[in-house]
Design an enzyme around this catalytic site. Structure first.
Site, PDB file in Angstrom:
ATOM      1  N   ASN A  13      33.613  34.474  40.977  1.00 23.73           N
ATOM      2  CA  ASN A  13      34.631  35.386  40.468  1.00 23.73           C
ATOM      3  C   ASN A  13      34.839  35.038  38.997  1.00 23.73           C
ATOM      4  O   ASN A  13      35.475  34.046  38.676  1.00 23.73           O
ATOM      5  CB  ASN A  13      35.941  35.214  41.257  1.00 23.73           C
ATOM      6  CG  ASN A  13      37.079  36.017  40.652  1.00 23.73           C
ATOM      7  OD1 ASN A  13      36.866  36.911  39.844  1.00 23.73           O
ATOM      8  ND2 ASN A  13      38.314  35.692  41.047  1.00 23.73           N
ATOM      9  N   TRP A  14      34.263  35.856  38.150  1.00 26.39           N
ATOM     10  CA  TRP A  14      34.333  35.554  36.706  1.00 26.39           C
ATOM     11  C   TRP A  14      35.712  35.819  36.128  1.00 26.39           C
ATOM     12  O   TRP A  14      35.981  35.436  34.998  1.00 26.39           O
ATOM     13  CB  TRP A  14      33.307  36.403  35.947  1.00 26.39           C
ATOM     14  CG  TRP A  14      31.878  36.047  36.183  1.00 26.39           C
ATOM     15  CD1 TRP A  14      31.366  35.159  37.103  1.00 26.39           C
ATOM     16  CD2 TRP A  14      30.746  36.562  35.462  1.00 26.39           C
ATOM     17  NE1 TRP A  14      30.001  35.098  37.004  1.00 26.39           N
ATOM     18  CE2 TRP A  14      29.586  35.958  36.001  1.00 26.39           C
ATOM     19  CE3 TRP A  14      30.594  37.480  34.423  1.00 26.39           C
ATOM     20  CZ2 TRP A  14      28.301  36.236  35.531  1.00 26.39           C
ATOM     21  CZ3 TRP A  14      29.317  37.762  33.965  1.00 26.39           C
ATOM     22  CH2 TRP A  14      28.184  37.143  34.502  1.00 26.39           C
ATOM     23  N   LYS A  15      36.561  36.520  36.863  1.00 27.20           N
ATOM     24  CA  LYS A  15      37.885  36.917  36.354  1.00 27.20           C
ATOM     25  C   LYS A  15      37.715  37.658  35.017  1.00 27.20           C
ATOM     26  O   LYS A  15      36.730  38.369  34.844  1.00 27.20           O
ATOM     27  CB  LYS A  15      38.800  35.697  36.221  1.00 27.20           C
ATOM     28  CG  LYS A  15      38.784  34.827  37.479  1.00 27.20           C
ATOM     29  CD  LYS A  15      39.877  33.823  37.505  1.00 27.20           C
ATOM     30  CE  LYS A  15      39.682  32.911  38.701  1.00 27.20           C
ATOM     31  NZ  LYS A  15      40.844  32.143  39.036  1.00 27.20           N
ATOM     32  N   HIS A  99      43.203  39.439  45.479  1.00 30.03           N
ATOM     33  CA  HIS A  99      43.189  38.097  44.879  1.00 30.03           C
ATOM     34  C   HIS A  99      44.628  37.710  44.522  1.00 30.03           C
ATOM     35  O   HIS A  99      45.418  38.564  44.099  1.00 30.03           O
ATOM     36  CB  HIS A  99      42.295  38.097  43.637  1.00 30.03           C
ATOM     37  CG  HIS A  99      42.023  36.719  43.123  1.00 30.03           C
ATOM     38  ND1 HIS A  99      42.944  36.022  42.371  1.00 30.03           N
ATOM     39  CD2 HIS A  99      40.952  35.900  43.279  1.00 30.03           C
ATOM     40  CE1 HIS A  99      42.435  34.828  42.071  1.00 30.03           C
ATOM     41  NE2 HIS A  99      41.223  34.729  42.611  1.00 30.03           N
ATOM     42  N   GLU A 101      45.866  36.353  42.032  1.00 25.93           N
ATOM     43  CA  GLU A 101      46.271  36.708  40.663  1.00 25.93           C
ATOM     44  C   GLU A 101      46.679  38.178  40.584  1.00 25.93           C
ATOM     45  O   GLU A 101      47.584  38.538  39.832  1.00 25.93           O
ATOM     46  CB  GLU A 101      45.128  36.398  39.681  1.00 25.93           C
ATOM     47  CG  GLU A 101      44.985  34.893  39.472  1.00 25.93           C
ATOM     48  CD  GLU A 101      43.586  34.443  39.102  1.00 25.93           C
ATOM     49  OE1 GLU A 101      42.746  35.276  38.725  1.00 25.93           O
ATOM     50  OE2 GLU A 101      43.328  33.230  39.205  1.00 25.93           O
ATOM     51  N   GLU A 171      42.153  31.363  50.198  1.00 24.91           N
ATOM     52  CA  GLU A 171      42.354  30.794  48.867  1.00 24.91           C
ATOM     53  C   GLU A 171      43.797  30.308  48.720  1.00 24.91           C
ATOM     54  O   GLU A 171      44.687  31.090  48.337  1.00 24.91           O
ATOM     55  CB  GLU A 171      42.086  31.854  47.796  1.00 24.91           C
ATOM     56  CG  GLU A 171      40.663  32.357  47.786  1.00 24.91           C
ATOM     57  CD  GLU A 171      40.224  32.710  46.373  1.00 24.91           C
ATOM     58  OE1 GLU A 171      39.245  32.143  45.923  1.00 24.91           O
ATOM     59  OE2 GLU A 171      40.903  33.527  45.726  1.00 24.91           O
ATOM     60  N   GLY A 177      42.314  27.456  40.315  1.00 27.89           N
ATOM     61  CA  GLY A 177      42.327  27.154  38.889  1.00 27.89           C
ATOM     62  C   GLY A 177      43.127  25.911  38.528  1.00 27.89           C
ATOM     63  O   GLY A 177      43.429  25.681  37.362  1.00 27.89           O
ATOM     64  N   SER A 217      39.249  25.905  43.419  1.00 29.44           N
ATOM     65  CA  SER A 217      38.645  24.753  42.750  1.00 29.44           C
ATOM     66  C   SER A 217      37.440  24.182  43.500  1.00 29.44           C
ATOM     67  O   SER A 217      37.222  22.973  43.498  1.00 29.44           O
ATOM     68  CB  SER A 217      39.705  23.668  42.498  1.00 29.44           C
ATOM     69  OG  SER A 217      40.732  24.180  41.673  1.00 29.44           O
TER      70      SER A 217
HETATM   71  C1  PEP Z   1      39.235  32.237  42.381  1.00 26.93           C
HETATM   72  O1  PEP Z   1      39.479  32.778  41.322  1.00 26.93           O
HETATM   73  O2  PEP Z   1      39.071  32.921  43.382  1.00 26.93           O
HETATM   74  C2  PEP Z   1      39.118  30.778  42.409  1.00 26.93           C
HETATM   75  C3  PEP Z   1      38.940  30.185  43.554  1.00 26.93           C
HETATM   76  O3  PEP Z   1      39.209  30.116  41.194  1.00 26.93           O
HETATM   77  P1  PEP Z   1      38.874  28.561  40.937  1.00 26.93           P
HETATM   78  O4  PEP Z   1      37.575  28.260  41.614  1.00 26.93           O
HETATM   79  O5  PEP Z   1      38.800  28.434  39.463  1.00 26.93           O
HETATM   80  O6  PEP Z   1      39.990  27.760  41.548  1.00 26.93           O
END
Ligand code: PEP
Length: 257
Positions: A13-15, A99, A101, A171, A177, A217
């Site tokens: 997931n590049w966001k 997600h 976010e 998640e 993050g 993470s």
């Molecule tokens: C995500 O954005 O879905 C995610 C898991 O981010 P990260 O791996 O940076 O925690």
């Protein structure tokens, strides 16, 4: 993982990172390094404006293109939004829905998540439905209750024969993050809980076939242990998906059993 019954999926997931020019460099590096990686499906969920570049760059590769969001209406006066059929028409296969976010910053709710899941399935896309608890909710001991509500509302009204097309991503918000990862046991416990919800509603065969990822993470160091868990069928990877070497290490960590 249990590759006998279900697909392992490693999705980046590049966001809101990488211009199309920068993204092309990253995808070329990943493509060159993953080679024939047959043990898992690899997905790059890129920013919407990078999609045409990604589809072109990944043509004839084993890497699928994913989007990070869609609008649930098929068309109309929704300035700035993108429909499921627009994504499908570009060559997108997966789409992240709900997600944390988007729930936190863009007002996404369990109701809009459900509408988006229906829209994605209708267009022939594979939704990657994100669910997860905050640290406060975990400390209150209501993680499983919350996950149940999120999963049940996301799939409300979805017919049994379409459930297998949905990918679930557990998640925990406190792990996204932050560099804090759920322990392998915590990750497996919730992924197993999600599978139990599916089993109760749709039976053992469907539950066994559904891919449930962990995200939060996940990185080159912890991926092997997380993916060794029986109910963790892959990863949704944010930060570590932006570095080709780390992402490829995670893809290779899925080659176990
Ligand atoms: C995500 O954005 O879905 C995610 C898991 O981010 P990260 O791996 O940076 O925690």
């Amino acid at each position: 993982m249990n590759r006998r019954y279900r697909k392992t999926i490693i999705a980046g997931n590049w966001k809101m990172n990488k211009t199309a020019t920068e993204g092309k460099v990253l995808l070329d590096e990943i493509k060159a390094s993953v080679g024939k990686a047959k043990w898992c499906e690899i997905v790059a969920c890129v920013p919407a404006v990078d999609i045409p570049m990604a589809v072109k760059a990944l043509k004839d590769s084993r890497i699928a293109v994913g989007a990070q969001n869609l609008h649930y209406e098929p068309s109309g006066a929704y300035t700035g939004e993108i429909s499921a059929s627009m994504l499908k028409d570009l060559g997108v296969k997966y789409v992240i829905i709900g997600h944390s976010e988007r729930r936190q910053y863009f007002g996404e709710t369990d109701v809009t998540v459900n509408k988006k899941v229906h829209a994605a399935l209708e267009a022939g896309l594979h939704p990657i439905v994100c669910v997860g608890e905050s640290l406060e909710q975990r400390e209150m001991g209501i993680t499983n209750d919350l996950i149940s509500v999120q999963v049940k509302s996301a799939i409300c009204g979805v017919p049994a024969d379409k459930i297998r097309r949905i990918v679930f991503a557990y998640e925990p918000i406190w792990a996204i993050g932050t560099g804090k990862t759920a322990t392998s046991e915590q990750a497996n416990e919730v992924c197993e809980h999600i599978r139990t919800i599916i089993r109760k509603q749709f039976g053992a065969r469907t539950a066994r076939a559904v891919t449930i990822q962990y995200g939060g993470s996940m990185n080159a160091k912890n991926a092997h242990d997380l993916l060794a868990q029986p109910d963790v069928d892959g990863g949704l990877i944010g930060g570590a998906s932006l570095k080709s070497a780390d992402f490829v290490t995670i893809v290779n960590a899925a080659n176990q059993e």
